[in-house]
Design a protein around this motif. Structure first.
Motif, PDB file in Angstrom:
ATOM      1  N   THR A   1      10.413   2.048  -2.419  1.00 20.39           N
ATOM      2  CA  THR A   1       9.309   2.059  -3.271  1.00 20.39           C
ATOM      3  C   THR A   1       9.490   0.845  -4.187  1.00 20.39           C
ATOM      4  O   THR A   1      10.396   0.912  -5.075  1.00 20.39           O
ATOM      5  N   ALA A   2       8.542  -0.154  -4.453  1.00 21.51           N
ATOM      6  CA  ALA A   2       8.644  -1.380  -5.370  1.00 21.51           C
ATOM      7  C   ALA A   2       7.575  -2.169  -5.439  1.00 21.51           C
ATOM      8  O   ALA A   2       6.720  -2.119  -4.346  1.00 21.51           O
ATOM      9  N   VAL A   3       7.689  -3.015  -6.213  1.00 24.14           N
ATOM     10  CA  VAL A   3       6.779  -4.352  -6.079  1.00 24.14           C
ATOM     11  C   VAL A   3       7.596  -5.403  -5.426  1.00 24.14           C
ATOM     12  O   VAL A   3       8.698  -5.515  -5.711  1.00 24.14           O
TER      13      VAL A   3
ATOM     14  N   GLY B   1       0.652  -1.124   0.119  1.00 26.55           N
ATOM     15  CA  GLY B   1       0.097  -0.064   0.031  1.00 26.55           C
ATOM     16  C   GLY B   1       0.855   1.139  -0.053  1.00 26.55           C
ATOM     17  O   GLY B   1       1.953   1.169  -0.119  1.00 26.55           O
ATOM     18  N   LEU B   2       0.375   2.390   0.468  1.00 26.68           N
ATOM     19  CA  LEU B   2       0.659   3.421   0.240  1.00 26.68           C
ATOM     20  C   LEU B   2       1.218   4.103   1.920  1.00 26.68           C
ATOM     21  O   LEU B   2       0.397   3.999   2.514  1.00 26.68           O
TER      22      LEU B   2
ATOM     23  N   GLY C   1       3.043 -10.439  -6.678  1.00 28.05           N
ATOM     24  CA  GLY C   1       3.445  -9.219  -6.299  1.00 28.05           C
ATOM     25  C   GLY C   1       2.635  -8.293  -5.560  1.00 28.05           C
ATOM     26  O   GLY C   1       1.419  -8.290  -5.989  1.00 28.05           O
ATOM     27  N   THR C   2       3.148  -7.386  -4.687  1.00 23.65           N
ATOM     28  CA  THR C   2       2.400  -6.534  -4.134  1.00 23.65           C
ATOM     29  C   THR C   2       3.203  -5.116  -4.021  1.00 23.65           C
ATOM     30  O   THR C   2       4.134  -5.062  -3.699  1.00 23.65           O
TER      31      THR C   2
ATOM     32  N   TRP D   1      11.823 -12.834   0.150  1.00 23.09           N
ATOM     33  CA  TRP D   1      11.060 -11.738  -0.383  1.00 23.09           C
ATOM     34  C   TRP D   1      12.121 -11.044  -1.322  1.00 23.09           C
ATOM     35  O   TRP D   1      13.550 -10.855  -1.177  1.00 23.09           O
ATOM     36  N   PHE D   2      11.698 -10.550  -2.448  1.00 23.67           N
ATOM     37  CA  PHE D   2      12.573  -9.770  -3.373  1.00 23.67           C
ATOM     38  C   PHE D   2      11.674  -8.428  -3.797  1.00 23.67           C
ATOM     39  O   PHE D   2      10.520  -8.484  -3.470  1.00 23.67           O
TER      40      PHE D   2
END
Length: 126
Positions: free
Chosen positions: A91-93, A10-11, A119-120, A36-37
């Protein structure tokens, strides 16, 4: 059919925290490790953290130590990534992945993982 489903992105404002979840299904992951990547626009996919299902051994690259914590709940077949003191450059997926045995040299590589989630998105506003 193996499925890895991420959630929790999310933001968030800079300095804030998020907890990402990855629910795994479709096979027994006892002998697997989860990782996790993350991938920012225009950049390569970057290793964040890894944990083994069986004994919970974790591994972080130096760049991720201190702000990211990976954990797992075997009963729920779920892996978590706690991200604190977030920065705009986080900030990334964020992707969850599952893989078998790997050497220390290869466990940070995407090639060491057989299964991937969709991805999230994590967006950190400055």
């Amino acid at each position: 059919q193996v499925q890895l489903v991420e959630s929790g992105g999310g933001l968030v404002q800079a300095g804030g925290s998020l907890r990402l979840s990855c629910a795994a299904s479709g096979r027994t992951f006892t002998n697997y490790a989860m990782a996790w990547f993350r991938q920012a626009p225009g950049k390569e996919r970057e290793f964040v953290a890894r944990i083994t299902w069986s004994d919970g051994i974790t591994y972080y690259p130096n760049s991720m130590k201190g702000r990211f914590t990976i954990s797992r709940d075997n009963a729920k077949n779920t892996v978590y990534l706690q991200a604190n003191s977030l920065k705009a450059e986080d900030t990334a997926v964020y992707y969850c992945a599952a893989g078998g045995r790997a050497t220390l040299q290869s466990l940070t590589s995407t090639g060491a993982y057989n299964y991937w989630g969709q991805g999230t998105q994590v967006t950190v506003s400055s």
